[in-house]
Write a protein that holds these residues in place. Structure first.
Motif, PDB file in Angstrom:
ATOM      1  N   GLY A 102       0.833  -1.202   0.000  1.00  0.00           N
ATOM      2  CA  GLY A 102       0.000   0.000   0.000  1.00  0.00           C
ATOM      3  C   GLY A 102       0.862   1.244   0.000  1.00  0.00           C
ATOM      4  N   ALA A 135      -0.058   7.576   3.762  1.00  0.00           N
ATOM      5  CA  ALA A 135      -1.439   7.532   3.274  1.00  0.00           C
ATOM      6  C   ALA A 135      -1.720   6.175   2.636  1.00  0.00           C
ATOM      7  CB  ALA A 135      -1.662   8.656   2.264  1.00  0.00           C
ATOM      8  N   SER A 139      -4.297   3.438   3.955  1.00  0.00           N
ATOM      9  CA  SER A 139      -5.441   2.982   3.163  1.00  0.00           C
ATOM     10  C   SER A 139      -5.416   1.455   3.038  1.00  0.00           C
ATOM     11  CB  SER A 139      -5.484   3.659   1.795  1.00  0.00           C
ATOM     12  OG  SER A 139      -4.248   3.525   1.163  1.00  0.00           O
ATOM     13  N   ALA A 142      -6.773   0.279   6.260  1.00  0.00           N
ATOM     14  CA  ALA A 142      -8.218   0.500   6.371  1.00  0.00           C
ATOM     15  C   ALA A 142      -8.969  -0.603   5.629  1.00  0.00           C
ATOM     16  CB  ALA A 142      -8.572   1.867   5.795  1.00  0.00           C
TER      17      ALA A 142
END
Length: 341
Positions: A102, A135, A139, A142
């Motif tokens: 990611g 970030a 993500s 998440a």
């Protein structure tokens, strides 16, 4: 008594690990395309009648690279140990969780859209890359949480399956974007994705340091919880530990550290897998000891591999990630075989 011998052993292993790392640093500083004596290195570092060419080699090329190798190795080693503790799975590592992928994908996106436009040595340009990485790491996390959250808690088995799927998804995005880049950007992205400490400089170091300085102590401080997580879930709850909250804090720390590491060194895999294993064989399973030693082992691994990557195959330079994989894959297979028995 047991505790005392454990602490002695921990101290001894820590000392040996640090000495070996220092030896690797010494070899790495004095050897390369341009050999230097120890005296020259010491004089350069202590600023005793400095020689500009020595300064250039040490401060511009070798030292930043070694410092990054040390920081990245330490960070990934600790994260590996934490992730294995959280997952209760010795074969887990940050890569399996898809966090690296990611963060990596986000940084390739960054290279794709901004490479060249955010030039210059401005602070924003330097901090942008780790922030993009963060970030991306967040993500990925998440998404993992979304899919692995089951009846109000994280299911470790699902977590790993989801992580692998998400990792390969992000990997595909990275590949797709890097194929669409200009040739020289593509080359950079590829080298970067295989993991290399190639564009090392002091600003990168300053950009990643805050993450490590803030997050690693939190993980060390919470190390005793990882011992508890090895117990059955309900017995941990009965001890009054808010398990999901603590797991989330530790996972977020892991994501922060991994993103910072990935943003300066690309995707160096296997460190987070191997370091904790070697460590547990040396100092046992108490995470209070495992985390710092795992960091030192990771540090040793990356510094040594980086030295191998830049010298053994002269004049070609292998990405350090590949060198670590060459060491890592056989070890991984050995672990799998041992796990079967």
């Amino acid at each position: 008594m047991h505790n005392h011998s454990g602490t002695m052993r921990f101290g001894f292993v820590l000392l040996i690990g640090c000495l070996l790392t220092l030896a690797a640093v010494y070899v790495s500083l004095t050897n390369g395309a341009f050999d230097m004596t120890l005296a020259e290195v010491v004089k350069t570092l202590l600023r005793i009648n400095p020689d500009p060419s020595h300064d250039l080699v040490i401060f511009e090329f070798r030292l930043p690279r070694i410092v990054i190798a040390m920081l990245v190795g330490f960070g990934l080693g600790v994260v590996g140990a934490v992730v294995q503790g959280l997952m209760r799975n010795g074969l887990a590592d940050p890569g399996i969780l898809g966090i690296n992928a990611g963060a990596g994908a986000a940084i390739v996106v960054f290279m794709f859209f901004f490479q060249g436009s955010i030039q210059g040595a401005g602070w924003f340009a330097m901090m942008a890359k780790p922030l993009f990485g963060l970030a991306g790491g967040l993500s990925a996390a998440a998404l993992i949480y979304l899919f692995a959250w089951n009846r109000g808690k994280l299911d470790p088995q699902r977590l790993i399956l989801v992580g692998i799927a998400i990792g390969s998804g992000f990997g595909a995005v990275s590949l797709f974007l890097s194929l669409k880049m200009k040739p020289n950007d593509f080359e950079m992205a590829t080298v970067w994705l295989t993991g290399s400490i190639w564009d090392a400089n002091w600003t990168y170091i300053v950009a990643m340091l805050p993450w490590l300085i803030i997050l690693l102590p939190i993980m060390m401080w919470k190390a005793h919880l990882l011992d508890l997580f090895q117990l059955e879930e309900n017995s941990v709850k009965s001890l009054g530990v808010a398990t999901e909250k603590e797991k989330s804090i530790l996972l977020l720390c892991c994501i922060g550290v991994v993103s910072a590491c990935v943003s300066v060194s690309g995707n160096i895999s296997f460190v987070g897998l191997i370091a904790p294993h070697i460590t547990k064989r040396l100092v046992g399973i108490r995470h209070r000891y495992v985390l710092p030693i795992s960091g030192v082992m990771g540090m040793l691994l990356v510094v040594a591999s980086d030295f191998i990557s830049k010298t053994v195959f002269q004049p070609v330079e292998l990405p350090v990630g590949i060198v670590i994989s060459i060491i890592g894959v056989p070890y991984f297979i050995y672990l799998l075989r041992r796990g079967r028995k």
